[in-house]
Design a protein around this motif. Structure first.
Motif, PDB file in Angstrom:
ATOM      1  N   ALA A 199       0.745  -0.992  -0.110  1.00 30.60           N
ATOM      2  CA  ALA A 199       0.067  -0.046  -0.158  1.00 30.60           C
ATOM      3  C   ALA A 199       0.868   1.166   0.039  1.00 30.60           C
ATOM      4  N   LEU A 200       0.303   2.380  -0.265  1.00 28.99           N
ATOM      5  CA  LEU A 200       0.870   3.739  -0.128  1.00 28.99           C
ATOM      6  C   LEU A 200       1.488   3.901   1.278  1.00 28.99           C
ATOM      7  N   GLY A 201       2.743   4.012   1.311  1.00 32.75           N
ATOM      8  CA  GLY A 201       3.318   4.056   2.487  1.00 32.75           C
ATOM      9  C   GLY A 201       4.135   2.668   3.082  1.00 32.75           C
ATOM     10  N   GLY A 202       3.803   1.769   2.404  1.00 27.68           N
ATOM     11  CA  GLY A 202       4.204   0.533   2.677  1.00 27.68           C
ATOM     12  C   GLY A 202       5.573   0.357   2.263  1.00 27.68           C
ATOM     13  N   ARG A 203       6.301  -0.918   2.209  1.00 24.77           N
ATOM     14  CA  ARG A 203       7.841  -1.026   1.791  1.00 24.77           C
ATOM     15  C   ARG A 203       7.892  -1.017   0.236  1.00 24.77           C
ATOM     16  N   VAL A 204       7.002  -1.475  -0.544  1.00 23.39           N
ATOM     17  CA  VAL A 204       6.933  -1.535  -1.998  1.00 23.39           C
ATOM     18  C   VAL A 204       5.603  -1.041  -2.595  1.00 23.39           C
ATOM     19  N   PRO A 205       5.114  -0.055  -2.605  1.00 22.59           N
ATOM     20  CA  PRO A 205       3.840   0.072  -3.043  1.00 22.59           C
ATOM     21  C   PRO A 205       3.435  -0.444  -4.613  1.00 22.59           C
ATOM     22  N   VAL A 206       2.299  -1.236  -4.833  1.00 27.30           N
ATOM     23  CA  VAL A 206       2.054  -1.741  -5.975  1.00 27.30           C
ATOM     24  C   VAL A 206       0.780  -1.018  -6.483  1.00 27.30           C
ATOM     25  N   ASN A 207       0.864  -0.352  -7.434  1.00 34.75           N
ATOM     26  CA  ASN A 207      -0.308   0.197  -8.184  1.00 34.75           C
ATOM     27  C   ASN A 207      -0.380   1.353  -7.502  1.00 34.75           C
ATOM     28  N   ALA A 208       0.372   2.251  -7.151  1.00 33.94           N
ATOM     29  CA  ALA A 208       0.084   3.897  -6.608  1.00 33.94           C
ATOM     30  C   ALA A 208      -0.664   4.444  -7.427  1.00 33.94           C
ATOM     31  N   SER A 209      -0.548   4.203  -8.661  1.00 36.69           N
ATOM     32  CA  SER A 209      -1.417   5.015  -9.584  1.00 36.69           C
ATOM     33  C   SER A 209      -3.034   4.622  -9.205  1.00 36.69           C
ATOM     34  N   GLY A 210      -3.403   3.525  -8.558  1.00 42.25           N
ATOM     35  CA  GLY A 210      -4.979   3.176  -8.455  1.00 42.25           C
ATOM     36  C   GLY A 210      -4.966   1.733  -9.342  1.00 42.25           C
ATOM     37  N   GLY A 211      -4.094   1.493 -10.400  1.00 41.86           N
ATOM     38  CA  GLY A 211      -4.227   0.249 -11.223  1.00 41.86           C
ATOM     39  C   GLY A 211      -5.405   0.158 -12.070  1.00 41.86           C
ATOM     40  N   LEU A 212      -5.785  -0.706 -12.527  1.00 36.14           N
ATOM     41  CA  LEU A 212      -6.901  -1.003 -13.105  1.00 36.14           C
ATOM     42  C   LEU A 212      -8.103  -0.699 -12.476  1.00 36.14           C
ATOM     43  N   ALA A 213      -8.126  -1.127 -11.438  1.00 37.31           N
ATOM     44  CA  ALA A 213      -9.182  -1.106 -10.232  1.00 37.31           C
ATOM     45  C   ALA A 213      -9.929   0.423 -10.599  1.00 37.31           C
ATOM     46  N   SER A 214      -8.882   1.488 -10.677  1.00 34.69           N
ATOM     47  CA  SER A 214      -9.236   2.641 -10.504  1.00 34.69           C
ATOM     48  C   SER A 214      -9.425   3.349 -12.025  1.00 34.69           C
ATOM     49  N   PHE A 215      -8.744   2.858 -12.897  1.00 37.65           N
ATOM     50  CA  PHE A 215      -8.793   3.193 -14.371  1.00 37.65           C
ATOM     51  C   PHE A 215      -9.661   2.446 -15.330  1.00 37.65           C
ATOM     52  N   GLY A 216      -9.643   1.100 -15.104  1.00 36.98           N
ATOM     53  CA  GLY A 216     -10.212   0.383 -16.150  1.00 36.98           C
ATOM     54  C   GLY A 216      -9.328   0.213 -17.139  1.00 36.98           C
ATOM     55  N   GLU A 217      -9.777  -0.823 -18.132  1.00 33.18           N
ATOM     56  CA  GLU A 217      -8.755  -0.923 -19.193  1.00 33.18           C
ATOM     57  C   GLU A 217      -8.824  -0.335 -20.528  1.00 33.18           C
ATOM     58  N   ALA A 218      -7.988   0.477 -20.829  1.00 33.59           N
ATOM     59  CA  ALA A 218      -7.930   1.112 -22.187  1.00 33.59           C
ATOM     60  C   ALA A 218      -6.457   0.200 -22.861  1.00 33.59           C
ATOM     61  N   VAL A 219      -6.875  -0.868 -23.579  1.00 30.74           N
ATOM     62  CA  VAL A 219      -5.619  -1.794 -23.865  1.00 30.74           C
ATOM     63  C   VAL A 219      -4.433  -1.182 -24.493  1.00 30.74           C
ATOM     64  N   PRO A 220      -4.450  -0.470 -25.516  1.00 24.00           N
ATOM     65  CA  PRO A 220      -2.969  -0.013 -25.973  1.00 24.00           C
ATOM     66  C   PRO A 220      -2.403   0.990 -25.101  1.00 24.00           C
ATOM     67  N   ALA A 221      -3.376   1.788 -24.314  1.00 24.72           N
ATOM     68  CA  ALA A 221      -2.742   2.708 -23.427  1.00 24.72           C
ATOM     69  C   ALA A 221      -2.010   2.283 -22.070  1.00 24.72           C
ATOM     70  N   GLN A 222      -2.715   1.373 -21.453  1.00 21.83           N
ATOM     71  CA  GLN A 222      -2.496   1.158 -20.307  1.00 21.83           C
ATOM     72  C   GLN A 222      -0.850   0.871 -19.981  1.00 21.83           C
ATOM     73  N   ALA A 223      -0.045  -0.006 -20.671  1.00 21.31           N
ATOM     74  CA  ALA A 223       1.207  -0.093 -20.485  1.00 21.31           C
ATOM     75  C   ALA A 223       2.014   1.057 -20.466  1.00 21.31           C
ATOM     76  N   ILE A 224       1.558   2.114 -21.410  1.00 18.82           N
ATOM     77  CA  ILE A 224       2.322   3.533 -21.622  1.00 18.82           C
ATOM     78  C   ILE A 224       1.943   4.352 -20.202  1.00 18.82           C
ATOM     79  N   ALA A 225       0.578   4.057 -19.704  1.00 25.16           N
ATOM     80  CA  ALA A 225       0.157   4.676 -18.474  1.00 25.16           C
ATOM     81  C   ALA A 225       0.934   4.305 -17.472  1.00 25.16           C
ATOM     82  N   GLN A 226       1.427   3.035 -17.174  1.00 25.83           N
ATOM     83  CA  GLN A 226       2.141   2.310 -16.108  1.00 25.83           C
ATOM     84  C   GLN A 226       3.565   3.320 -16.223  1.00 25.83           C
TER      85      GLN A 226
END
Length: 395
Positions: free
Chosen positions: A327-354
């Motif tokens: 989590a944010l504030g943890g040792r190694v935050p995963v999906n600090a952006s919010g991830g697909l859970a918060s974005f949804g999937e726009a297939v060709p854009a998501q790996a660039i967004a990462q």
């Protein structure tokens, strides 16, 4: 020769369901990235577009489509399709051109206008594609496929639906801080548990939506960055686009002895192999990471990535989550952006967004979701027909 290329600019069009052309989203993201880089459109030597199969002919020639939308100026164009890995392969193409000396500045763009509901298989019958086979033979849509992984984790490691819900809670909390995210409302474990069942044990809030959105990066040679006064840019140090190794091609299943595989060393699970190749190229390991951006197509799949990236041992992902390490504030935050859970999937854009998120985090400009002192990050995703990718960025 160093494999580093500089990330001069990052830009996005907010995710949502806007009902407009993917070209509009990609062009807006490209202009934002150029402005962020302080680079003029006419200074761009090449454009690499990540294709969208839902955008008709313009979607199949995305590089040329975006170049035209920005105004023809003679840049080279390339168009790349690799399902969910399209954006990362577009980055790999841009990086190769820069390292080969064919271009100093390359614009990478991906955007999508996604349909509502499940993604339908595209491209006609593909009997050699294991993903097409599970669509056709098993009737396993993506949520059903994700549910199989979730059930396996429950059976093998003792994970629970409550563990899966905590992934959504974590990512929604981060997404609430991200102005580019589609869903910006925190959720509780009870709200996840009360959402409708889609594919048992996964509920609606365990599974990502389909979305419209766009993302872009301006990449350059390190020499160009120095000449233009960028003292310590974020650098792309590795891009892994490896394919599966027989016989463990798709699922992380026990090896089945066959004549062709007899005596062969067991192959690593595909997602683990994606990450390993990235670490080896970058010369770093999991312990060097400040953060990770992974494809959380479902909550249970995010837990799989923890183990595949080497953040913990096999079967230890739920424990890592419960401890707050990701989590944010943890040792190694995963999906600090919010991830697909918060974005949804726009297939060709998501790996660039990462990679956009890694860029902002490594610059220290991510605002309230900033990971303190971030110096290295990795992205990871897996696409159809053996496509996968991981990108390592450092500062």
């Amino acid at each position: 020769m160093s494999g580093d290329v500089a990330v001069l600019g990052a830009g996005m069009h907010p995710w949502g369901k806007w009902g407009r052309s993917f070209v509009e989203y990609g062009t807006a993201a490209a202009r934002a990235a150029l402005a962020d880089a302080g680079v003029g459109w006419r200074d761009v030597d090449a454009v690499v577009g990540a294709d969208t199969v839902r955008g008709g002919y313009p979607g199949y020639v995305a590089g040329a489509t975006f170049a035209r939308a920005l105004g023809w100026q003679g840049a080279r164009v390339s168009s790349v399709y690799a399902a969910c890995a399209s954006g990362a392969q577009a980055i790999a193409t841009a990086r190769a051109q820069i390292l080969a000396g064919l271009a100093d500045v390359v614009l990478v763009v991906g955007a999508d206008a996604a349909p509502k509901g499940f993604f339908a298989p595209a491209g006609g019958d593909r009997p050699d594609d294991p993903d097409w086979l599970r669509f056709r033979l098993l009737g396993a849509t993506n949520p059903a496929y994700f549910a199989l992984y979730a059930r396996r984790r429950m059976a093998v490691y003792g994970d629970t639906p409550e563990d899966f819900a905590l992934v959504k809670v974590k990512n929604a909390a981060a997404g609430a801080l991200n102005p580019h995210a589609r869903y910006r409302t925190p959720v509780t474990p009870d709200e996840v548990a009360a959402s409708p069942v889609v594919a048992d044990p996964l509920r609606l809030l365990d599974i990502c939506a389909t979305s419209d959105g766009g993302a872009a990066l301006v990449l350059s040679s390190m020499a160009y960055a120095r000449v233009h006064g960028v003292g310590e840019p974020v650098r792309v140090r590795a891009v892994s686009t490896v394919t599966p190794t027989y016989p463990r091609a798709v699922l992380d299943l026990p090896d089945i002895a066959t004549d062709s595989a007899a005596g062969a060393a067991p192959a690593p699970p595909f997602r683990e192999a994606i990450a390993t190749a990235a670490y080896e190229e970058a010369g770093i390991g999991p312990g060097d990471l400040s953060l990770a951006e992974v494809y959380d197509l479902s909550t249970a799949l995010e837990l799989e990535w923890y183990e595949d990236l080497g953040l913990c041992g096999r079967g230890e992902a739920a424990k890592l989550l419960r401890e707050g390490a990701t989590a944010l504030g943890g040792r190694v935050p995963v999906n600090a952006s919010g991830g697909l859970a918060s974005f949804g999937e726009a297939v060709p854009a998501q790996a660039i967004a990462q990679v956009c998120e890694l860029t902002w985090q490594l610059r220290g400009t991510a605002g309230p979701r900033q990971v303190p002192g971030a110096r290295a990050g990795i992205t990871a995703n897996q696409g159809l027909f053996g496509h996968g990718s991981a990108v390592v960025a450092v500062r």
